[in-house]
Design an enzyme around this catalytic site. Sequence first.
Site, PDB file in Angstrom:
ATOM      1  N   LYS A  32      80.379 125.282  40.214  1.00  0.00           N
ATOM      2  CA  LYS A  32      81.402 123.574  40.233  1.00  0.00           C
ATOM      3  C   LYS A  32      82.939 124.000  40.747  1.00  0.00           C
ATOM      4  O   LYS A  32      83.632 123.096  40.861  1.00  0.00           O
ATOM      5  CB  LYS A  32      81.061 123.093  38.842  1.00  0.00           C
ATOM      6  CG  LYS A  32      79.634 122.307  38.220  1.00  0.00           C
ATOM      7  CD  LYS A  32      79.850 121.656  39.226  1.00  0.00           C
ATOM      8  CE  LYS A  32      79.632 120.416  38.862  1.00  0.00           C
ATOM      9  NZ  LYS A  32      79.582 119.051  39.719  1.00  0.00           N
ATOM     10  N   THR A  44      82.878 119.317  35.355  1.00  0.00           N
ATOM     11  CA  THR A  44      82.423 119.322  34.368  1.00  0.00           C
ATOM     12  C   THR A  44      83.815 120.893  33.748  1.00  0.00           C
ATOM     13  O   THR A  44      84.454 121.127  34.402  1.00  0.00           O
ATOM     14  CB  THR A  44      81.525 120.540  34.310  1.00  0.00           C
ATOM     15  OG1 THR A  44      81.081 121.230  32.735  1.00  0.00           O
ATOM     16  CG2 THR A  44      81.795 121.919  35.044  1.00  0.00           C
ATOM     17  N   ASP A  45      83.667 120.325  32.779  1.00  0.00           N
ATOM     18  CA  ASP A  45      85.112 121.565  32.036  1.00  0.00           C
ATOM     19  C   ASP A  45      84.582 122.440  32.105  1.00  0.00           C
ATOM     20  O   ASP A  45      85.143 124.065  31.704  1.00  0.00           O
ATOM     21  CB  ASP A  45      85.670 121.119  30.721  1.00  0.00           C
ATOM     22  CG  ASP A  45      83.980 120.560  29.456  1.00  0.00           C
ATOM     23  OD1 ASP A  45      82.669 121.288  29.471  1.00  0.00           O
ATOM     24  OD2 ASP A  45      84.243 120.810  27.712  1.00  0.00           O
ATOM     25  N   GLU A  46      83.386 122.747  32.344  1.00  0.00           N
ATOM     26  CA  GLU A  46      83.217 124.876  32.198  1.00  0.00           C
ATOM     27  C   GLU A  46      83.841 125.335  33.220  1.00  0.00           C
ATOM     28  O   GLU A  46      83.477 126.544  33.260  1.00  0.00           O
ATOM     29  CB  GLU A  46      81.463 124.393  32.830  1.00  0.00           C
ATOM     30  CG  GLU A  46      80.698 123.911  31.758  1.00  0.00           C
ATOM     31  CD  GLU A  46      79.310 124.781  31.450  1.00  0.00           C
ATOM     32  OE1 GLU A  46      79.072 125.728  31.308  1.00  0.00           O
ATOM     33  OE2 GLU A  46      78.718 124.238  30.839  1.00  0.00           O
ATOM     34  N   TYR A  68      76.916 128.663  37.396  1.00  0.00           N
ATOM     35  CA  TYR A  68      77.170 126.844  37.495  1.00  0.00           C
ATOM     36  C   TYR A  68      78.496 126.697  37.504  1.00  0.00           C
ATOM     37  O   TYR A  68      78.705 126.319  38.313  1.00  0.00           O
ATOM     38  CB  TYR A  68      76.190 126.795  36.435  1.00  0.00           C
ATOM     39  CG  TYR A  68      76.941 124.626  36.012  1.00  0.00           C
ATOM     40  CD1 TYR A  68      75.971 124.128  36.028  1.00  0.00           C
ATOM     41  CD2 TYR A  68      77.418 125.052  34.442  1.00  0.00           C
ATOM     42  CE1 TYR A  68      76.659 123.161  36.830  1.00  0.00           C
ATOM     43  CE2 TYR A  68      77.794 123.302  33.936  1.00  0.00           C
ATOM     44  CZ  TYR A  68      77.508 122.470  35.421  1.00  0.00           C
ATOM     45  OH  TYR A  68      78.194 121.219  35.490  1.00  0.00           O
TER      46      TYR A  68
END
Length: 356
Positions: A162, A132-134, A158
């Site tokens: 990741k 993810t870009d997060e 989260y």
Amino acid sequence: MILVTGGAGFIGANFVLDWLARSDEPILNLDLLTYAGNLETLAMLRGDARHVFVQGDICDRALVERLLAEYKPRAIVHFAAESHVDRSIHGPAAFVRTNVEGTFTLLEAARTYRSTLEAGIQAAFRFLHISTDEVYGSLGPQDPPFAETKTYEPNSPYSASKAASDHLVRAWHHTYGLPVLTTNCSNNYGPWQFPEKLIPLMIVNALAGKPLPVYGDGLNVRDWLYVTDHCSAIREVLARGTPGETYNVGGWNEKANIDIVRTICALLDELRPSPEGSYARLITHVTDRPGHDRRYAIDARKIERELGWRPAETFETGIRKTVQWYLDNPQWIADVQSGAYRDWVAANYGDRGQGA
């Protein structure tokens, strides 16, 4: 054959359906079927010998090793993850277990399995990790979009889980020579998305005449990627990506949350008008969530430059298709809205009250 983990979830199921619509190469689909995994999404594959489904946990090393030995996949495409920020705030342990321990288990099983393969097959094996870009943190209004070289600065349980899994994947390549590929994508949307995420939640709530809860001032910005575009990017990376490399996948669609909600309301006003007036009347600002990142944006030039991939959908075409899909599939929505899901929505949004 390829092994797909989390293939009954939103992105994973779309990938499975897209893959089998374009190829006769079978898929071994390993999914634990937690709350967001739904076999009804794959109902059209019942009886299709190209789709082998196994309900199981990616943290179960013995199970993963048995499946690899029995089915001998040429690649692992790893979607399985806990992926909702709000849930990670309420219960981070599940995110560490699935996203970190689960990825570690898969990497170790893949490393052992690959060592048993003949030289040519071993060289062609791939482990594709969907992220993810997060993991990159939050951007200011004028900051450039996330490139693959951006420093990791995760801000939620989260995104931290990741980020940890991304680091494990990188380390297994550099230490053990495992031919890995990583993709970091922006916010996905489209058919079969569980209605805890922004777009389906707004559609479902609007149709039910319920408030449309928008965090804070609604000006948090995300890049939006239609899910079938994401699937096409994954296929390209799996086929032609360079082992050890990371590819950012985005839709070139930066939008503020409040603009997303207003767009959905306008489409529903057009496609399913309410006798009570515009759905925009239901927009309700609620107290922001802790650590809410202000802006994400993806620089997807590397995947375009090296692999020739660009998204096919604009946000305008993708969001119209999405709203229409939810209008056409009320039974699917009803089936996934279990009591446990309703209780969670009430707990997450009900305690926030009116915000900015």
